[in-house]
Every structure is written in structure tokens, then in C-alpha cells.
Write a protein that holds these residues in place. Structure first.
Motif, PDB file in Angstrom:
ATOM      1  N   GLY A 149       0.861  -1.169   0.000  1.00  0.00           N
ATOM      2  CA  GLY A 149       0.000   0.000   0.000  1.00  0.00           C
ATOM      3  C   GLY A 149       0.900   1.222   0.000  1.00  0.00           C
ATOM      4  O   GLY A 149       2.080   1.144   0.395  1.00  0.00           O
ATOM      5  N   THR A 150       0.374   2.348  -0.470  1.00  0.00           N
ATOM      6  CA  THR A 150       1.176   3.570  -0.476  1.00  0.00           C
ATOM      7  C   THR A 150       0.440   4.691   0.232  1.00  0.00           C
ATOM      8  O   THR A 150      -0.770   4.841   0.084  1.00  0.00           O
ATOM      9  CB  THR A 150       1.505   4.023  -1.914  1.00  0.00           C
ATOM     10  OG1 THR A 150       0.290   4.242  -2.631  1.00  0.00           O
ATOM     11  CG2 THR A 150       2.329   2.981  -2.627  1.00  0.00           C
ATOM     12  N   ALA A 151       1.191   5.449   1.011  1.00  0.00           N
ATOM     13  CA  ALA A 151       0.641   6.650   1.637  1.00  0.00           C
ATOM     14  C   ALA A 151       0.707   7.782   0.621  1.00  0.00           C
ATOM     15  O   ALA A 151       1.420   7.702  -0.376  1.00  0.00           O
ATOM     16  CB  ALA A 151       1.447   7.001   2.883  1.00  0.00           C
ATOM     17  N   GLN A 152      -0.051   8.841   0.873  1.00  0.00           N
ATOM     18  CA  GLN A 152      -0.133   9.949  -0.074  1.00  0.00           C
ATOM     19  C   GLN A 152       0.355  11.235   0.581  1.00  0.00           C
ATOM     20  O   GLN A 152       0.012  11.522   1.723  1.00  0.00           O
ATOM     21  CB  GLN A 152      -1.576  10.119  -0.555  1.00  0.00           C
ATOM     22  CG  GLN A 152      -2.220   8.837  -1.058  1.00  0.00           C
ATOM     23  CD  GLN A 152      -1.463   8.181  -2.193  1.00  0.00           C
ATOM     24  OE1 GLN A 152      -0.866   8.858  -3.031  1.00  0.00           O
ATOM     25  NE2 GLN A 152      -1.476   6.857  -2.238  1.00  0.00           N
ATOM     26  N   GLY A 206      -5.107  14.124  -6.772  1.00  0.00           N
ATOM     27  CA  GLY A 206      -6.408  13.538  -6.454  1.00  0.00           C
ATOM     28  C   GLY A 206      -6.348  12.543  -5.322  1.00  0.00           C
ATOM     29  O   GLY A 206      -7.371  12.247  -4.689  1.00  0.00           O
ATOM     30  N   HIS A 207      -5.160  12.021  -5.047  1.00  0.00           N
ATOM     31  CA  HIS A 207      -5.017  11.044  -3.973  1.00  0.00           C
ATOM     32  C   HIS A 207      -5.081  11.682  -2.592  1.00  0.00           C
ATOM     33  O   HIS A 207      -5.014  10.978  -1.579  1.00  0.00           O
ATOM     34  CB  HIS A 207      -3.710  10.269  -4.140  1.00  0.00           C
ATOM     35  CG  HIS A 207      -3.699   9.399  -5.354  1.00  0.00           C
ATOM     36  ND1 HIS A 207      -2.576   8.728  -5.796  1.00  0.00           N
ATOM     37  CD2 HIS A 207      -4.688   9.073  -6.229  1.00  0.00           C
ATOM     38  CE1 HIS A 207      -2.872   8.042  -6.882  1.00  0.00           C
ATOM     39  NE2 HIS A 207      -4.144   8.241  -7.157  1.00  0.00           N
ATOM     40  N   VAL A 316      -4.286   5.864   2.441  1.00  0.00           N
ATOM     41  CA  VAL A 316      -3.474   4.713   2.037  1.00  0.00           C
ATOM     42  C   VAL A 316      -4.274   3.882   1.047  1.00  0.00           C
ATOM     43  O   VAL A 316      -5.419   3.506   1.314  1.00  0.00           O
ATOM     44  CB  VAL A 316      -3.086   3.842   3.251  1.00  0.00           C
ATOM     45  CG1 VAL A 316      -2.283   2.620   2.797  1.00  0.00           C
ATOM     46  CG2 VAL A 316      -2.288   4.656   4.258  1.00  0.00           C
ATOM     47  N   ARG A 317      -3.667   3.636  -0.086  1.00  0.00           N
ATOM     48  CA  ARG A 317      -4.311   2.842  -1.123  1.00  0.00           C
ATOM     49  C   ARG A 317      -3.396   1.707  -1.537  1.00  0.00           C
ATOM     50  O   ARG A 317      -2.170   1.842  -1.509  1.00  0.00           O
ATOM     51  CB  ARG A 317      -4.626   3.713  -2.346  1.00  0.00           C
ATOM     52  CG  ARG A 317      -5.771   4.684  -2.133  1.00  0.00           C
ATOM     53  CD  ARG A 317      -6.007   5.520  -3.380  1.00  0.00           C
ATOM     54  NE  ARG A 317      -7.264   6.253  -3.314  1.00  0.00           N
ATOM     55  CZ  ARG A 317      -7.425   7.403  -2.703  1.00  0.00           C
ATOM     56  NH1 ARG A 317      -6.409   7.943  -2.080  1.00  0.00           N
ATOM     57  NH2 ARG A 317      -8.593   8.017  -2.688  1.00  0.00           N
ATOM     58  N   MET A 379      -8.497   3.735   2.530  1.00  0.00           N
ATOM     59  CA  MET A 379      -9.679   4.157   1.794  1.00  0.00           C
ATOM     60  C   MET A 379     -10.617   2.983   1.517  1.00  0.00           C
ATOM     61  O   MET A 379     -10.190   1.883   1.164  1.00  0.00           O
ATOM     62  CB  MET A 379      -9.268   4.813   0.488  1.00  0.00           C
ATOM     63  CG  MET A 379      -8.373   6.030   0.673  1.00  0.00           C
ATOM     64  SD  MET A 379      -9.147   7.322   1.676  1.00  0.00           S
ATOM     65  CE  MET A 379     -10.416   7.899   0.527  1.00  0.00           C
ATOM     66  N   ASP A 380     -11.924   3.249   1.670  1.00  0.00           N
ATOM     67  CA  ASP A 380     -12.934   2.215   1.437  1.00  0.00           C
ATOM     68  C   ASP A 380     -13.157   1.987  -0.060  1.00  0.00           C
ATOM     69  O   ASP A 380     -12.992   0.889  -0.563  1.00  0.00           O
ATOM     70  CB  ASP A 380     -14.259   2.605   2.098  1.00  0.00           C
ATOM     71  CG  ASP A 380     -14.213   2.470   3.608  1.00  0.00           C
ATOM     72  OD1 ASP A 380     -13.270   1.839   4.116  1.00  0.00           O
ATOM     73  OD2 ASP A 380     -15.106   3.007   4.276  1.00  0.00           O
TER      74      ASP A 380
END
Length: 439
Positions: A149-152, A206-207, A316-317, A379-380
Motif C-alpha cells: 500500500g502507499t501513503a499519499q 487527487g489522492h 493509504v491505497r 480508503m474504502d
């Protein structure tokens, strides 16, 4: 390279799967490896399609395969690194030949996963071991598992910011702008680099959804509003900050001359100070600093300049999710590779990324986030398909760089208009699209 950045027949296939490669799909023929399955009993040759061309070209992928073979000696792993990963895999998916293991293309809807991919196991079981499984779950089965996962937020050169007198993360957009202005006034560095020419980095803005307001459902809420760019809304906050950065002349002189690969060297050498990128980019900038003889510790990561309840948040996505081709003839071997790669290869740690394995330690690049009490918002996006349908009808392109390139152009005087006009147009198109496709 970035982590995330066709034919008409395939486009039709991904919308209406009947009559395409997934029709009459074979029954599941390969169970996932279990404690009762001896590794040396798992055999076969598998092909792994990957966007990580750097790992294939450097030999790192083969090193991973060699480690895998110490546990699974009778499985041969082959790699195909694809530069235009999305485009090439979309074409291949119009047939049955799209590797044995692949990263799920962004164009495939979750509801279509059972047509193209083999179930990896029950969601009830796998969700206890991995994060993000809900994003690839259909009817209780998981069809894809992310490695990382990556943080923004923003990659920045800490030494440059400190030279400008800014030693703490900006808490508001206004403080962020003031920090960039200080860099312009007190150093020779370009405060912010847009990466305009390569386009895709502009989508990073946008993230910030989720980071602004600390809301895991921020993306889903776009389906419920006619005015996503109204004052105070996350998209308004993020896109206004981008506009203000450019309008205040805190970026490179000519965005048409930016270069993604060169930007790594520029930030490593302190010639630019800041870029909006996912946390995955930190390791690339550190490597550039090391090669340039600079201090890699100067490369750091900061959250979006916004606080909720006195605390920073970062959305986090997951990165690409790994899946098994439903037509693979060596499904047990393919599943064994995915499980081993995510849990045993150490790839997530080497990339300074957030492992999807529950309980794994954060990468060192995000230790400052942990120490500062930054809230990690996973994120959901449960209504991602609905939002995507509205987005396509509006022709805005939330995940594309076009409308943000226009924001940059208007801000620098290369295109007509003003920010209020941009936001009014975006809201109008979004509202009309919602009315067209239904809520």
C-alpha cells in the motif's frame, strides 16, 4: 518508473464479458497451497506479467525466483516486464493467454474478476492476514492481493526546506505556500516541480482524498454530491492548492520542459524541493541521491498540509493486486508464488512501502509519520464503480491528468479562464453526469 500509470474488442469484452476470453471459463482446478501440500509436490512453469521492468532488467526478479526455488524447487518462474503494462495486458485479456500471475489492470471492474481470475481463498480467512482484500472480493471470495500500500503526500528534500527555515511540516495550504515561498526567497532550488510533461504525476493530487478531512469514505461520497469542487470539499482544497502553487510562480519556469526521470536527480541534488507523489517514490529519490554522492537521508516524506482534530492524516491505497489467470494450467504454483512474494520476498520492505501483511512494520521512510501520530486512512472505495461511471459520463477524468493540466495552464496564464470558472465547469459537468447515469 512509476508504480501506477487495446483494442475495441477488448474494451467491449471488459464491459460485457459474454463472448470474450472469459466466457465458458474452466472450473477451478488448482487449490491454493496448504499446510498439507508439500512444496516439492507443487510443480510447473509459470509466467509472471509485471509492470516492474526495472526489476526484470536488473535481474532482481530472477533473484526473487531463485529464493522462491529454495522452497519450491520444482516450479520454474518466468517474467515478462511490460512497459505499457495496462495497454498490453488489456489486449492479451481478449484471449486466454495473459500469463499465470498478473497484476490486475485498472480497467477491469471488480464485478468482472470471477470471469478472468481464479479465487485465491475465502475473504473471511484472507482478510485476517492481508489488508485491502475487500477491494478484490466478490461473493465472499478474494481474487487479488496487493503486495503493498502507499501513503499519499509529498516527497521533499529536507535539507532544502530547512535551509529556507522551515523545519516542521506545514499544517495548512497557506503554510505550505509560505514554505515554498521561503524556498524561492532563500535558496536556489525550484520550490515545487509539477512533472507536467509526463502528465501522470499530476493525478497524485487527487489522492489527497481521504487525507483532507481524514475520511476513508471521501471517494465514495463523490457519488452523492453535485458539487465535488465546492469550497471546503477535498477536491477543491487539493486543486486550489495546485493552482495557487503555480499562480504564485513557485514552480519550474516552463512546465513543458519537465522530465520525470531527471526529476529524481534534481531533487536528489537539491535543485528542486518538493513533488506530489506516493510514498513509493521515496526509495527512487534516495537511490538517486546515493548515486549522485548526496545524502539519501535528505530525501523525506510529508503529509498533505491539512489537519483534522489537530492531527495529520494520510490516505493509504493498495498498489496493483496480484491475481491468477483463471485459465492457468499451473494454478497451485501461481498461488504459491503470490503468497511467497507478498509474505517472504521482502520486496515491500526493499521498496520502503507499506506491506499488505497485517502487523508488518511501517517502512523507515514513514517512521516520522508514526512518531508524529499521523492517522493512516485506508480508503474504502466500496462505490468505486459507481463513481467511475459518473466520472466517465462527465468526461472529467478524475484519474487522468488532463483537467489538472488545464488548472496549471490557467494558473500560469497559458490558457484562458480563472479558478472559479474551472470549478464551476467541473461541478456542472459532474452534476449533469449524475443526473444522466442516475444516483
Amino acid at each position: 518508473m512509476a508504480h501506477r500509470v487495446a483494442t475495441a474488442v477488448l474494451a467491449a469484452c471488459l464491459v460485457a464479458v459474454a463472448g470474450c476470453g472469459g466466457q465458458n471459463q474452466p472450473a477451478a482446478t488448482g487449490a491454493a497451497p496448504t499446510a498439507q501440500t508439500a512444496p516439492n509436490q507443487i510443480t510447473g512453469t509459470i509466467t509472471v506479467l509485471t509492470n516492474r521492468t526495472d526489476q526484470v532488467e536488473s535481474g532482481q526478479a530472477d533473484k526473487y525466483a531463485a529464493e522462491f526455488n529454495k522452497i519450491y524447487p520444482n516450479v520454474q518462474v518466468k517474467f515478462e516486464g511490460l512497459t505499457d503494462y495496462e495497454g498490453e495486458v488489456k489486449i492479451r485479456m481478449s484471449s486466454e493467454e495473459y500469463g499465470d500471475v498478473l497484476s490486475i489492470p485498472n480497467t477491469v471492474k471488480v464485478s468482472q474478476y470471477p470471469t478472468f481470475f481464479e479465487p485465491l481463498g475465502p475473504a473471511e480467512e484472507l482478510s485476517k492476514k492481508y489488508d485491502f482484500t475487500d477491494r478484490a472480493t466478490v461473493d465472499g471470495q478474494v481474487y487479488g492481493i496487493a503486495n503493498i500500500g502507499t501513503a499519499q503526500g509529498f516527497v521533499y528534500n529536507k535539507a532544502v526546506w530547512e535551509k529556507a527555515g522551515v523545519k516542521e511540516w506545514p499544517k495548512t495550504p497557506e503554510e505550505f505556500l509560505a514554505g515554498l515561498q521561503a524556498i524561492k526567497d532563500k535558496t536556489d532550488a525550484t520550490p515545487y516541480y509539477t512533472n507536467y510533461k509526463d502528465m501522470w504525476p499530476l493525478t497524485m493530487w487527487g489522492h489527497a482524498l481521504g487525507s483532507i478531512g481524514c475520511d476513508a469514505t471521501a471517494g465514495d461520497k463523490l457519488a452523492d454530491t453535485d458539487n465535488p469542487w465546492a469550497p471546503g470539499q477535498p477536491l477543491h482544497v487539493a486543486d486550489k492548492l495546485l493552482f495557487d502553487v503555480v499562480a504564485n510562480k513557485l514552480t519550474e519556469d516552463d512546465p513543458n520542459t519537465t522530465n520525470w526521470e531527471e526529476s529524481k536527480n534534481l531533487i536528489a541534488n537539491g535543485k528542486i524541493a518538493t513533488m506530489a507523489l506516493g510514498s513509493w517514490a521515496v526509495v527512487q529519490m534516495k537511490e538517486a541521491a546515493t548515486k549522485a554522492g548526496q545524502n539519501p537521508d535528505d530525501i523525506a516524506y510529508m503529509p498533505f498540509p491539512s489537519q483534522t482534530g489537530g492531527r495529520f492524516c494520510t490516505s493509504v491505497r493498495p498498489d496493483y493486486q496480484y491475481a491468477v489467470n483463471v485459465h492457468s494450467k499451473n494454478k497451485p504454483a501461481a498461488k504459491a508464488w503470490i503468497e511467497w512474494f507478498i509474505t517472504k520476498s521482502g520486496d515491500a520492505q526493499a521498496a520502503l512501502s507499506i506491506s499488505s501483511v497485517k502487523g508488518a512494520a511501517l517502512p523507515s521512510s514513514l517512521t516520522p509519520f508514526e512518531e508524529a501520530g499521523v492517522t493512516f486512512v485506508r480508503m474504502d472505495d466500496k462505490r468505486a464503480e459507481q463513481v467511475d461511471t459518473i466520472d466517465k459520463a462527465s468526461e472529467i477524468g478524475l484519474g487522468s491528468p488532463d483537467y489538472r493540466q488545464n488548472i496549471v495552464d490557467v494558473a500560469r496564464g497559458a490558457a484562458k479562464g480563472d479558478l472559479n470558472g474551472i470549478f464551476a465547469d467541473l461541478n456542472k459537468r459532474w452534476a449533469e453526469a449524475r443526473a444522466t447515469v442516475g444516483e
